[in-house]
Design a protein around this motif. Sequence first.
Motif, PDB file in Angstrom:
ATOM      1  N   ALA A 181       1.998  -5.232  -8.535  1.00 36.62           N
ATOM      2  CA  ALA A 181       1.570  -3.995  -7.874  1.00 36.62           C
ATOM      3  C   ALA A 181       2.304  -2.791  -8.482  1.00 36.62           C
ATOM      4  O   ALA A 181       1.696  -1.758  -8.786  1.00 36.62           O
ATOM      5  CB  ALA A 181       1.838  -4.080  -6.376  1.00 36.62           C
ATOM      6  N   ALA A 182       3.613  -2.950  -8.669  1.00 44.09           N
ATOM      7  CA  ALA A 182       4.401  -1.846  -9.229  1.00 44.09           C
ATOM      8  C   ALA A 182       3.980  -1.581 -10.669  1.00 44.09           C
ATOM      9  O   ALA A 182       3.841  -0.423 -11.083  1.00 44.09           O
ATOM     10  CB  ALA A 182       5.888  -2.184  -9.151  1.00 44.09           C
ATOM     11  N   ALA A 183       3.751  -2.657 -11.418  1.00 46.10           N
ATOM     12  CA  ALA A 183       3.382  -2.506 -12.841  1.00 46.10           C
ATOM     13  C   ALA A 183       2.084  -1.722 -12.992  1.00 46.10           C
ATOM     14  O   ALA A 183       1.954  -0.882 -13.875  1.00 46.10           O
ATOM     15  CB  ALA A 183       3.234  -3.886 -13.484  1.00 46.10           C
ATOM     16  N   ALA A 184       1.135  -2.018 -12.106  1.00 43.34           N
ATOM     17  CA  ALA A 184      -0.178  -1.381 -12.240  1.00 43.34           C
ATOM     18  C   ALA A 184      -0.237  -0.041 -11.520  1.00 43.34           C
ATOM     19  O   ALA A 184      -1.240   0.661 -11.593  1.00 43.34           O
ATOM     20  CB  ALA A 184      -1.244  -2.321 -11.687  1.00 43.34           C
ATOM     21  N   GLY A 185       0.822   0.311 -10.799  1.00 45.07           N
ATOM     22  CA  GLY A 185       0.811   1.555 -10.010  1.00 45.07           C
ATOM     23  C   GLY A 185      -0.205   1.466  -8.885  1.00 45.07           C
ATOM     24  O   GLY A 185      -0.958   2.422  -8.630  1.00 45.07           O
ATOM     25  N   ALA A 186      -0.266   0.301  -8.223  1.00 48.90           N
ATOM     26  CA  ALA A 186      -1.245   0.117  -7.146  1.00 48.90           C
ATOM     27  C   ALA A 186      -0.963   1.078  -5.989  1.00 48.90           C
ATOM     28  O   ALA A 186       0.161   1.563  -5.829  1.00 48.90           O
ATOM     29  CB  ALA A 186      -1.190  -1.328  -6.651  1.00 48.90           C
ATOM     30  N   ASP A 187      -1.990   1.339  -5.186  1.00 47.43           N
ATOM     31  CA  ASP A 187      -1.795   2.182  -4.003  1.00 47.43           C
ATOM     32  C   ASP A 187      -1.224   1.357  -2.862  1.00 47.43           C
ATOM     33  O   ASP A 187      -0.460   1.853  -2.045  1.00 47.43           O
ATOM     34  CB  ASP A 187      -3.125   2.807  -3.575  1.00 47.43           C
ATOM     35  CG  ASP A 187      -3.691   3.679  -4.672  1.00 47.43           C
ATOM     36  OD1 ASP A 187      -3.184   4.793  -4.825  1.00 47.43           O
ATOM     37  OD2 ASP A 187      -4.587   3.220  -5.410  1.00 47.43           O
ATOM     38  N   VAL A 188      -1.632   0.103  -2.795  1.00 45.21           N
ATOM     39  CA  VAL A 188      -1.163  -0.780  -1.721  1.00 45.21           C
ATOM     40  C   VAL A 188      -0.905  -2.172  -2.294  1.00 45.21           C
ATOM     41  O   VAL A 188      -1.649  -2.642  -3.156  1.00 45.21           O
ATOM     42  CB  VAL A 188      -2.219  -0.904  -0.589  1.00 45.21           C
ATOM     43  CG1 VAL A 188      -1.710  -1.781   0.547  1.00 45.21           C
ATOM     44  CG2 VAL A 188      -2.624   0.454  -0.056  1.00 45.21           C
ATOM     45  N   TYR A 189       0.152  -2.786  -1.792  1.00 40.03           N
ATOM     46  CA  TYR A 189       0.400  -4.203  -2.100  1.00 40.03           C
ATOM     47  C   TYR A 189       0.129  -4.978  -0.819  1.00 40.03           C
ATOM     48  O   TYR A 189       0.849  -4.852   0.161  1.00 40.03           O
ATOM     49  CB  TYR A 189       1.855  -4.390  -2.558  1.00 40.03           C
ATOM     50  CG  TYR A 189       2.325  -5.834  -2.620  1.00 40.03           C
ATOM     51  CD1 TYR A 189       1.459  -6.881  -2.941  1.00 40.03           C
ATOM     52  CD2 TYR A 189       3.661  -6.163  -2.381  1.00 40.03           C
ATOM     53  CE1 TYR A 189       1.898  -8.201  -3.007  1.00 40.03           C
ATOM     54  CE2 TYR A 189       4.114  -7.473  -2.445  1.00 40.03           C
ATOM     55  CZ  TYR A 189       3.227  -8.483  -2.754  1.00 40.03           C
ATOM     56  OH  TYR A 189       3.655  -9.792  -2.810  1.00 40.03           O
ATOM     57  N   GLU A 190      -0.948  -5.746  -0.823  1.00 38.06           N
ATOM     58  CA  GLU A 190      -1.284  -6.539   0.357  1.00 38.06           C
ATOM     59  C   GLU A 190      -0.693  -7.934   0.208  1.00 38.06           C
ATOM     60  O   GLU A 190      -0.917  -8.607  -0.794  1.00 38.06           O
ATOM     61  CB  GLU A 190      -2.800  -6.654   0.512  1.00 38.06           C
ATOM     62  CG  GLU A 190      -3.463  -5.351   0.878  1.00 38.06           C
ATOM     63  CD  GLU A 190      -4.970  -5.495   1.028  1.00 38.06           C
ATOM     64  OE1 GLU A 190      -5.571  -4.668   1.715  1.00 38.06           O
ATOM     65  OE2 GLU A 190      -5.545  -6.442   0.451  1.00 38.06           O
ATOM     66  N   ASN A 191       0.012  -8.346   1.228  1.00 34.42           N
ATOM     67  CA  ASN A 191       0.598  -9.683   1.215  1.00 34.42           C
ATOM     68  C   ASN A 191      -0.103 -10.490   2.308  1.00 34.42           C
ATOM     69  O   ASN A 191       0.176 -10.318   3.492  1.00 34.42           O
ATOM     70  CB  ASN A 191       2.108  -9.551   1.476  1.00 34.42           C
ATOM     71  CG  ASN A 191       2.831 -10.838   1.196  1.00 34.42           C
ATOM     72  OD1 ASN A 191       2.512 -11.864   1.785  1.00 34.42           O
ATOM     73  ND2 ASN A 191       3.792 -10.803   0.289  1.00 34.42           N
ATOM     74  N   TRP A 192      -1.042 -11.349   1.895  1.00 28.02           N
ATOM     75  CA  TRP A 192      -1.857 -12.094   2.859  1.00 28.02           C
ATOM     76  C   TRP A 192      -1.193 -13.418   3.203  1.00 28.02           C
ATOM     77  O   TRP A 192      -0.892 -14.224   2.319  1.00 28.02           O
ATOM     78  CB  TRP A 192      -3.256 -12.338   2.286  1.00 28.02           C
ATOM     79  CG  TRP A 192      -4.056 -11.077   2.198  1.00 28.02           C
ATOM     80  CD1 TRP A 192      -4.035 -10.162   1.174  1.00 28.02           C
ATOM     81  CD2 TRP A 192      -4.977 -10.573   3.171  1.00 28.02           C
ATOM     82  NE1 TRP A 192      -4.904  -9.113   1.455  1.00 28.02           N
ATOM     83  CE2 TRP A 192      -5.496  -9.349   2.671  1.00 28.02           C
ATOM     84  CE3 TRP A 192      -5.429 -11.024   4.416  1.00 28.02           C
ATOM     85  CZ2 TRP A 192      -6.429  -8.588   3.367  1.00 28.02           C
ATOM     86  CZ3 TRP A 192      -6.370 -10.269   5.102  1.00 28.02           C
ATOM     87  CH2 TRP A 192      -6.851  -9.061   4.579  1.00 28.02           C
ATOM     88  N   THR A 193      -0.986 -13.629   4.491  1.00 29.50           N
ATOM     89  CA  THR A 193      -0.266 -14.816   4.919  1.00 29.50           C
ATOM     90  C   THR A 193      -0.955 -15.398   6.147  1.00 29.50           C
ATOM     91  O   THR A 193      -2.152 -15.233   6.320  1.00 29.50           O
ATOM     92  CB  THR A 193       1.230 -14.423   5.125  1.00 29.50           C
ATOM     93  OG1 THR A 193       1.891 -15.460   5.768  1.00 29.50           O
ATOM     94  CG2 THR A 193       1.394 -13.149   5.945  1.00 29.50           C
ATOM     95  N   ASP A 194      -0.207 -16.088   7.029  1.00 26.52           N
ATOM     96  CA  ASP A 194      -0.875 -16.672   8.187  1.00 26.52           C
ATOM     97  C   ASP A 194      -0.401 -16.057   9.507  1.00 26.52           C
ATOM     98  O   ASP A 194      -0.530 -16.659  10.565  1.00 26.52           O
ATOM     99  CB  ASP A 194      -0.717 -18.201   8.203  1.00 26.52           C
ATOM    100  CG  ASP A 194       0.727 -18.623   8.068  1.00 26.52           C
ATOM    101  OD1 ASP A 194       1.610 -17.744   8.111  1.00 26.52           O
ATOM    102  OD2 ASP A 194       0.986 -19.828   7.912  1.00 26.52           O
ATOM    103  N   VAL A 195       0.185 -14.870   9.439  1.00 25.01           N
ATOM    104  CA  VAL A 195       0.550 -14.140  10.658  1.00 25.01           C
ATOM    105  C   VAL A 195       0.052 -12.698  10.540  1.00 25.01           C
ATOM    106  O   VAL A 195      -0.053 -12.168   9.438  1.00 25.01           O
ATOM    107  CB  VAL A 195       2.086 -14.113  10.907  1.00 25.01           C
ATOM    108  CG1 VAL A 195       2.594 -15.461  11.323  1.00 25.01           C
ATOM    109  CG2 VAL A 195       2.837 -13.601   9.687  1.00 25.01           C
ATOM    110  N   SER A 196      -0.236 -12.101  11.707  1.00 24.90           N
ATOM    111  CA  SER A 196      -0.793 -10.742  11.670  1.00 24.90           C
ATOM    112  C   SER A 196       0.298  -9.689  11.607  1.00 24.90           C
ATOM    113  O   SER A 196       0.325  -8.743  12.391  1.00 24.90           O
ATOM    114  CB  SER A 196      -1.698 -10.516  12.883  1.00 24.90           C
ATOM    115  OG  SER A 196      -2.838 -11.324  12.770  1.00 24.90           O
ATOM    116  N   GLY A 197       1.255  -9.900  10.738  1.00 24.10           N
ATOM    117  CA  GLY A 197       2.284  -8.895  10.526  1.00 24.10           C
ATOM    118  C   GLY A 197       3.639  -9.301  11.102  1.00 24.10           C
ATOM    119  O   GLY A 197       3.811 -10.400  11.628  1.00 24.10           O
TER     120      GLY A 197
END
Length: 438
Positions: free
Chosen positions: A194-210
């Motif tokens: 994400a940092a390398a590409a200069g993304a706007d958001v890094y989404e971390n998809w897991t099995d809990v809602s935050g």
Amino acid sequence: MLKTAKFGGSSVSSAEQFRKVKAIIDEDDSRRIVVVSAAGKRSSADHKLTDLLYLCHAHLTYGVSCEEIFNSICQRFIEIRDDLGLSYRVEEELEALKRHLNKDISVDYLVSRGEYLTSRLMAEYIGFHFVDASECIFMNYDGTFDTAGIAIAVKKALSEFGKIVIPGFYGSLPGGKIKVMSRGGSDITGALAAAAAGADVYENWTDVSGILMADPRIVQNPRPISRITYAELRELAFMGASVLHEESVLPVKEAGIALNIRNTNASSDCGTMIVPSIGKEDPEDERFITGIAGRRNFDIITVRSRNMRVNQSLRQALEIFEHYKVNTEHITLGLDSFAVVASAAQIGEDLYNICSELQKTLRADDVQIQEGIALVAAVGRKMTFRPGISGKLFQALGREGVNIKTIAQGSDELSIIIGVDNSQYETAVRVLYESFAG
Ligand code: ASP
């Protein structure tokens, strides 16, 4: 808009989970970098592929056949591939790997195949281009990352192919050899990409809602935190909340990229958004506590001396703690006394040595120990702007009979930390949650 979406082991554990991932990717065209873990557990009785691969290697080391385990790994990949109707020839890869299964195989290479093959299947399924982590996640011999090299490689792959899948958890050393990261390392790969590409958001998809506002083993159904700053997150993690590992947050935190923790199994939940800063006005949320965390088993060592010369005494005391490799968590200062809070596990067997050295070196009148202390932190960026917060906290605790042994407020006013008896730890967390967060 560019998003990097990392999917953890449970999000890619079966064909059914792959379908959820595809639906998530298909619904937002800006998710153009996907980072994938190795297939994880399908149920609590199941095994993560990474664990099975490590187990294979342990068998090889001791000269015991790993055939059965290896076959079960192959089965998982074939099942996913066939269920999704993919054409990737996973058997050929696995056959080639099987031919090299001997005690000299590199454990890093073997274990990395979990991420490699899961990503291969995912790339075909979602129609993205597969980019091997060995060709874009560059690691230095000292365990650090070649972030400049990573930036060039990731940007190049993105502009060449438009949408890419990168396996998590491993990269390559300067000579090209594969090296895995620490367990759970796909989070780091996601943040680096994400940092390398200069993304706007890094989404971390897991099995809990935050991230939850409090430990669900203590508070029933705590709310998830909707927005939190990186600084608050750090306080909570430091105080014991189980959130993402600091190392996996750093690349995006430094790049000022928002990190969104999401649930693959409840994709419409907004999850937790972690951001560099949130303005003073936050009309969405009236609560002034962002989260509550704590840890048990601290000692408070109180030193009393009528002729204390504060600077000198504190310096001497800290040198003693340093000598015994004990980090001081908090220090409270009085006119003729001060108290140091430190973890009992760190103090270990040295408790009496530390106390007697404090007594001798500082020529103290008295050194006292209180054991079995729990620290509970109420963390919240809004506490800075509201007078009287600590008063309210103490009132609520007092009403429930929680006896406060020590109090500290972080210098940036992000947190108020109280020390209570271990036995009152859970009550303190519950009272704070119910009074201010629930
Ligand atoms: N598969 C690796 C592990 O189980 C890395 C990861 O999932 O992030 O630790």
